[in-house]
Design a protein around this motif. Structure first.
Motif, PDB file in Angstrom:
ATOM      1  N   SER A   1       0.954  -1.205  -0.185  1.00 17.59           N
ATOM      2  CA  SER A   1       0.082  -0.016  -0.029  1.00 17.59           C
ATOM      3  C   SER A   1       0.942   1.283  -0.214  1.00 17.59           C
ATOM      4  O   SER A   1       2.029   1.323   0.403  1.00 17.59           O
ATOM      5  CB  SER A   1      -0.872  -0.211   1.216  1.00 17.59           C
ATOM      6  OG  SER A   1      -1.790  -1.276   1.190  1.00 17.59           O
TER       7      SER A   1
ATOM      8  N   GLN B   1       2.156   1.716  -6.809  1.00 18.19           N
ATOM      9  CA  GLN B   1       1.715   1.534  -5.575  1.00 18.19           C
ATOM     10  C   GLN B   1       2.027   2.869  -4.414  1.00 18.19           C
ATOM     11  O   GLN B   1       1.463   2.770  -3.475  1.00 18.19           O
ATOM     12  CB  GLN B   1       1.995   0.295  -4.895  1.00 18.19           C
ATOM     13  CG  GLN B   1       1.581  -0.887  -5.570  1.00 18.19           C
ATOM     14  CD  GLN B   1      -0.014  -0.812  -5.601  1.00 18.19           C
ATOM     15  OE1 GLN B   1      -0.501  -0.656  -6.775  1.00 18.19           O
ATOM     16  NE2 GLN B   1      -0.517  -1.351  -4.470  1.00 18.19           N
TER      17      GLN B   1
ATOM     18  N   ASP C   1       4.139   2.127   2.453  1.00 24.95           N
ATOM     19  CA  ASP C   1       4.745   0.825   2.773  1.00 24.95           C
ATOM     20  C   ASP C   1       6.223   0.901   2.413  1.00 24.95           C
ATOM     21  O   ASP C   1       6.642   1.746   1.326  1.00 24.95           O
ATOM     22  CB  ASP C   1       4.223  -0.286   2.350  1.00 24.95           C
ATOM     23  CG  ASP C   1       2.874  -0.564   2.761  1.00 24.95           C
ATOM     24  OD1 ASP C   1       2.505  -0.082   3.879  1.00 24.95           O
ATOM     25  OD2 ASP C   1       2.156  -1.397   2.402  1.00 24.95           O
TER      26      ASP C   1
END
Length: 510
Positions: free
Chosen positions: A48, A78, A51
Motif C-alpha cells: 500500500s 503503489q 509501505d
C-alpha cells in the motif's frame, strides 16, 4: 500513524546495515506507514501507499532486465515510501536497470551493505510506528468519549466538532456531501470556513445506511500532528454517523416523506436539522443553491413524482419528493447561476402538467425551504379551483388573498367596478368583462391580448373602445387600474366557486 523516512534511516538496526542512497527521495519527511520484508517477485500489488519494502532481491535474481523494470514500476505505482535492498546474498551489485527505472520514476531506493536480519529492522521500525501512534490514539479516545457524553446529554451534532476543535486547537466542521456546513467550531468567519473546506488537513467520510452523507473535516492545530488529525477524523466520522442518524429512523427511502411533512407543518426547528435530515434523505443542495417548493394534486401522485424525477435527472438538479397526505410535494434545488434568472417560471414551464394541478413556490435559500414548500402547497386549492395546470404562486397571490372573502363581499367588489360591462354582456351575449380581464392580465398589451384571445387586433380595439365607453374611463388609467384588476380577479374566483357548487350532469345510463 507513521514515522518519516529520515527517522527510519536513523534506527539502530538500519544504521547497522550501512544504508547507502541509490535514488534519493524528494523529501526525507516522506511518511513510512509500515515496513515489510519479502522476496517474491509479485509483491508490488500487495503493498500500500507509504509501505517500505526490505528485500535481498532473491525473487529478481533469475529475472531478465525487462522483468526487473516491471517490478520497479509496480512498486512505484503503489506509491511505496521506499525500497531497501540488501546486496550480497542474492544480488552482489545493484542491477543497472533497477537503478535506472527507480531514478526515472522517482522511487526512493537504498542499498544495505551489511547483513542485518530483516525481522530486527521490521520489529524496530514498526514498533516505533506503533509507539508514535499511542498518543494519537489516546487523544482520539478521549475526544470520542467526551463527544459520546455530550450526545447522551442531548448535545447533538455540534458536540462532534466543538470537542475536536477544543482538543486540537484548530478548526473543525461537519459538512454534508454537497459542502453544506451543519456544525462548525474554531472558525472566525466565512472565509476561514471556505479555506477549511477547500484544503482540510484531514477529513473522513460519514456514511449512514451505506449512504454517503457527508464528512468530518479538521484543520491544523497545535494540539495534534497531521497523522493524529487523520486518526481523529476517522474516529469522529463514526460518532458523527450516530449523531446524524439520531435525526431520522428507518432507511433513506423512508425519510423524505416525514421531512416534507414536518416542513409543511413548520415543525423543523432550524437549518441544522434541515440539512442533517435532507442529507439522510439523499437531498444534497450545494452551498450556493436556491430551492423551490413544488406541490401537485393528481389522481396518481406516483406519475407526478416520476415526472419530477425525470426533470431533475435531465437538468442535473437535486430533488427531494414524496407523497404526503395523498399529494405529491417536494423541493427542487437549482444552482446559483440559474437562480439569478427566474427558476420558478422556468420550472413551471418545464414540469409536465397533464392530469395534475401543480404549483411552484418562490425561490429561496435552503434555510427557507419550508416557506417555499408551504406556499406551493397552500396555493394548490386555488390553482385547482381556477383550473390552472401549472402555476407559480406569485401569479396566484391576489386570488389567494381574495379567497378569504365570502361570495357576498366578492359580488359587491365585482358589481362596483364591472356592473356596466356585465349588463352589456348579459344583454348582447358578448364577453367584454372577460376581454378586460385578459387585457389586464397581459399588462395592457394589445398585441398579447389579441393573441391570447385569438382575435384580430381591429376587433380587440373595438371591444376596448366599447369597454371604456361603458366604464366612462380609460382601462389603462393608473387611478382605476388596481380597482379593475381586483374586480376581474374577484369575478374569476366567483365564477370558479359557482362552477364548483353546480351539480355535475350525470352521464346517460349512469
Amino acid at each position: 500513524m507513521a514515522l518519516t523516512l529520515a527517522e527510519f534511516l536513523l534506527l539502530p538496526s538500519v544504521q547497522q546495515a550501512k544504508p547507502e542512497v541509490a535514488v534519493a527521495p524528494d523529501q526525507l519527511g516522506r511518511a513510512v506507514r509500515w515496513v515489510h520484508s519479502s522476496e517474491i517477485y509479485e509483491i508490488g500489488p500487495l503493498l500500500s501507499a507509504g509501505d517500505l519494502l526490505l528485500t535481498t532481491g532473491l525473487g529478481l535474481a533469475g529475472a531478465d532486465a525487462g522483468a526487473r523494470r516491471h517490478w520497479v514500476r509496480e512498486l512505484a505505482a503503489q506509491r511505496v515510501a521506499a525500497v531497501a535492498m540488501e546486496l550480497g546474498r542474492s544480488l552482489p551489485d545493484l542491477p543497472g536497470e533497477i537503478l535506472d527505472e527507480a531514478s526515472r520514476l522517482g522511487l526512493p531506493l537504498y542499498v544495505l551493505r551489511q547483513v542485518v536480519p530483516f525481522i530486527r529492522i521490521s520489529e524496530e521500525a514498526n514498533g516505533a510506528i506503533l509507539h508514535a501512534d499511542a498518543p494519537r490514539l489516546r487523544l482520539a479516545d478521549r475526544v470520542v468519549h467526551e463527544v459520546h457524553a455530550e450526545l447522551a446529554a442531548g448535545g447533538g451534532t455540534p458536540a462532534v466538532v466543538s470537542r475536536a476543535a477544543l482538543a486540537t486547537g484548530g478548526p473543525a466542521a461537519l459538512v454534508t456531501r454537497s459542502g453544506q456546513v451543519v456544525a462548525a467550531a474554531g472558525l472566525r468567519d466565512q472565509r476561514a470556513t471556505e479555506r477549511l473546506l477547500r484544503r482540510p488537513a484531514a477529513s473522513s467520510p460519514v456514511r449512514i445506511w451505506d449512504v454517503d452523507w457527508g464528512a468530518v473535516v479538521l484543520g491544523a492545530g497545535p494540539g495534534v500532528d497531521l497523522p493524529g488529525l487523520r486518526v481523529l477524523a476517522a474516529r469522529l466520522a463514526s460518532v458523527a454517523a450516530v449523531a446524524v442518524g439520531q435525526s431520522g429512523t428507518g432507511s433513506p427511502g423512508d425519510l423524505a416523506a416525514p421531512l416534507l411533512a414536518d416542513l409543511l407543518a413548520d415543525a423543523v426547528p432550524g437549518v441544522r436539522e434541515l440539512l442533517v435530515r435532507a442529507g439522510l434523505a439523499r437531498f444534497h443542495p450545494s452551498p450556493d443553491a436556491r430551492v423551490l417548493g413544488i406541490a401537485a394534486s393528481a389522481a396518481d401522485p406516483r406519475q407526478v413524482l416520476s415526472a419530477w424525477a425525470h426533470v431533475a435527472r435531465t437538468h442535473d438538479l437535486e430533488l427531494l419528493a414524496d407523497r404526503v397526505r395523498g399529494e405529491a410535494v417536494g423541493l427542487i434545488a437549482v444552482p446559483g447561476a440559474l437562480a439569478q434568472s427566474d427558476p420558478a417560471g422556468w420550472l413551471a414551464a418545464t414540469v409536465p402538467s397533464d392530469g395534475a394541478v401543480t404549483t411552484v413556490g418562490p425561490v429561496v435559500p435552503v434555510a427557507d425551504a419550508g416557506r417555499s414548500l408551504r406556499e406551493a402547497h397552500d396555493a394548490l386549492p386555488v390553482a385547482a379551483l381556477l383550473g390552472r395546470g401549472t402555476a407559480v404562486t406569485r401569479d396566484l397571490a391576489l386570488v389567494r388573498l381574495l379567497g378569504r372573502l365570502d361570495d357576498r363581499a366578492l359580488t359587491l367588489l365585482v358589481d362596483d367596478a364591472l356592473a356596466p360591462l356585465l349588463a352589456w354582456d348579459a344583454a348582447h351575449g358578448s364577453d367584454l368583462a372577460q376581454t378586460l380581464a385578459v387585457h389586464l392580465r397581459h399588462g395592457g398589451s394589445k398585441t398579447r391580448t389579441a393573441e391570447a384571445m385569438h382575435v384580430q387586433r381591429q376587433s380587440l380595439y373595438q371591444r376596448l373602445t366599447r369597454i371604456e365607453t361603458l366604464l366612462g374611463r380609460p382601462v389603462d388609467d393608473p387611478t382605476s387600474h388596481e380597482h379593475l384588476v381586483l374586480a376581474t380577479c374577484a369575478r374569476s374566483l366567483l365564477d370558479a366557486r359557482q362552477a364548483q357548487q353546480r351539480p355535475r350532469r350525470r352521464r346517460p345510463g349512469g
